[in-house]
Scaffold this active site. Sequence first.
Site, PDB file in Angstrom:
ATOM      1  N   LYS A 115       0.824  -1.210   0.000  1.00 23.53           N
ATOM      2  CA  LYS A 115       0.000   0.000   0.000  1.00 23.53           C
ATOM      3  C   LYS A 115       0.858   1.260   0.000  1.00 23.53           C
ATOM      4  CE  LYS A 115      -4.455  -0.687   2.157  1.00 23.53           C
ATOM      5  NZ  LYS A 115      -4.950  -0.796   3.532  1.00 23.53           N
ATOM      6  N   LYS A 194     -15.934   5.088   3.330  1.00 23.67           N
ATOM      7  CA  LYS A 194     -15.501   5.017   4.709  1.00 23.67           C
ATOM      8  C   LYS A 194     -14.797   6.331   5.097  1.00 23.67           C
ATOM      9  CE  LYS A 194     -12.474   2.255   7.577  1.00 23.67           C
ATOM     10  NZ  LYS A 194     -11.096   2.218   7.775  1.00 23.67           N
ATOM     11  N   LYS A 197      -8.849   9.889   6.604  1.00 24.10           N
ATOM     12  CA  LYS A 197      -8.089  11.085   6.265  1.00 24.10           C
ATOM     13  C   LYS A 197      -7.586  11.023   4.828  1.00 24.10           C
ATOM     14  CE  LYS A 197      -4.253  12.472   8.298  1.00 24.10           C
ATOM     15  NZ  LYS A 197      -3.257  12.836   9.317  1.00 24.10           N
TER      16      LYS A 197
END
Length: 337
Positions: A115, A194, A197
Site C-alpha cells: 500500500k 468510509k 483522512k
Amino acid sequence: MNRVLSGMRPTGRLHLGHYHGVLTNWVQLQHEHPCLFMVADWHALTTAYDEPGAIGQHTQDMIIDWLAAGIDPSKATLFIQSRVPEHAELFLLLSMMTPLSWLERVPTWKDQQEKLLHKDLATYGFLGYPLLQAADILIYRADKVPVGEDQVPHIEFTREIARRFNHLYGRPVLAEPKALLTHASKMPGLDGQKMSKSYGNTIALREEADVITKKMRTMKTDPARMRRTDVGDPEKCPVWQFHKIYSSDEVKTWVEAGCRSAGIGCLDCKQPMIEAVLKEQAPMRERAKAFEADPARITAIIDEGCEKARRLAQDTLREVRNAIGLTRMVTKPTPVT
Ligand code: TRP
Ligand code: SF4
C-alpha cells in the site's frame, strides 16, 4: 482482573470515524475494567521514520482528542509508549525467541508494504511491528485488547508469543490476551465512502461549528435530485448514512418519505443531522477548550499515567528476566578500579 489495554498510533487529529469506531468503546470500557490507553508513538515511527517531525504534535493533539471524547484520567491510565522504555526491553528479549517466519506471515506486513509504495518498509523495525505490539500488551498482562478487525492477527500473534515464552522458560509469566472486537464503525465519510483522512472526507472531532455546517451543507446527495422537484432515493445518498447513525426513527421516516416524494429539499433534510452532529460535539469542544487552556494539567495527567504504567511494566519485566535467568548471571558487581 480483566485489565484492558489498547493503543493508537498518533497520525493526526481524530475524526468521527475514530469516535464512533473506537473512542465510544473505550469510554464505555473505562467504567467496567482497569484500562490502559497508550499513544503508540514508536509504532508511528515504524512508517514515519523518515519524517518523524509531526509525531510529537500528533501525540499532543490525540491526547486532547481522547480527553475531549470523554476518556477520564481518574478512571483510565493514559500514557505514551516511548516514555515506558520497559516496552523496548521486553521487545528485545522476545525478539530472541521470535521465529522470522511468524513475523513474515503476519498479513499487515506485506499489505502495508504494497500500500505504502512510496516508503521503504523493508526495515527491521517494520517487520517487528507486531512484536512491539505484543510487548505492549504482554508487559501489562492485559486480558482484553479492544481493536478493530484488521488488528486481530496481531493479537493472535501475541498469544502465540506468550505461549512460546511460557513454554520455553517453563512458567506462566505472560498472559494470553483476547481481542475485544470493536464492532466496525459504520461511520461514512462526507462522500459516502468510509471516513478516512486519506480520502479527505472527514469531520474532525472538535472542528469549528461553522466548518462542520459548511462541510455538511455541501455534501453530495443522490445525483438524481438535480432540482428540488426531482424525487430521490435515500439509499443512494451519503446524507442518509449519517441519518442512520444520528437520527431518531421519526426523523428517518420523515427523510424517507420526503426524499422519495420530493416533499423536502436536501438542505431541509440535512438540517436535523447537522444539528445532531453539532450537539454531539458541543461537550467535546468544551472539554478540549478547558484542557487546551491548562497545558500543565495535561502534562500532569500524562506524567502520572506514564509512571503508573512503568510500575506495572517493571513488575512483569522483573519476572521475565527471572524466568530467562538473566538475574542469576549478575553475580558480583564489577569493582571500580
Ligand atoms: N497497531 C495498532 C493500530 O494500528 C496500534 C497499537 C500499538 C496497539 N500497540 C498496541 C493496539 C497495543 C492495541 C494494543 O491500530
Ligand atoms: Fe439525500 Fe436527504 Fe436529499 Fe434524499 S432528501 S437526496 S436523503 S439529502
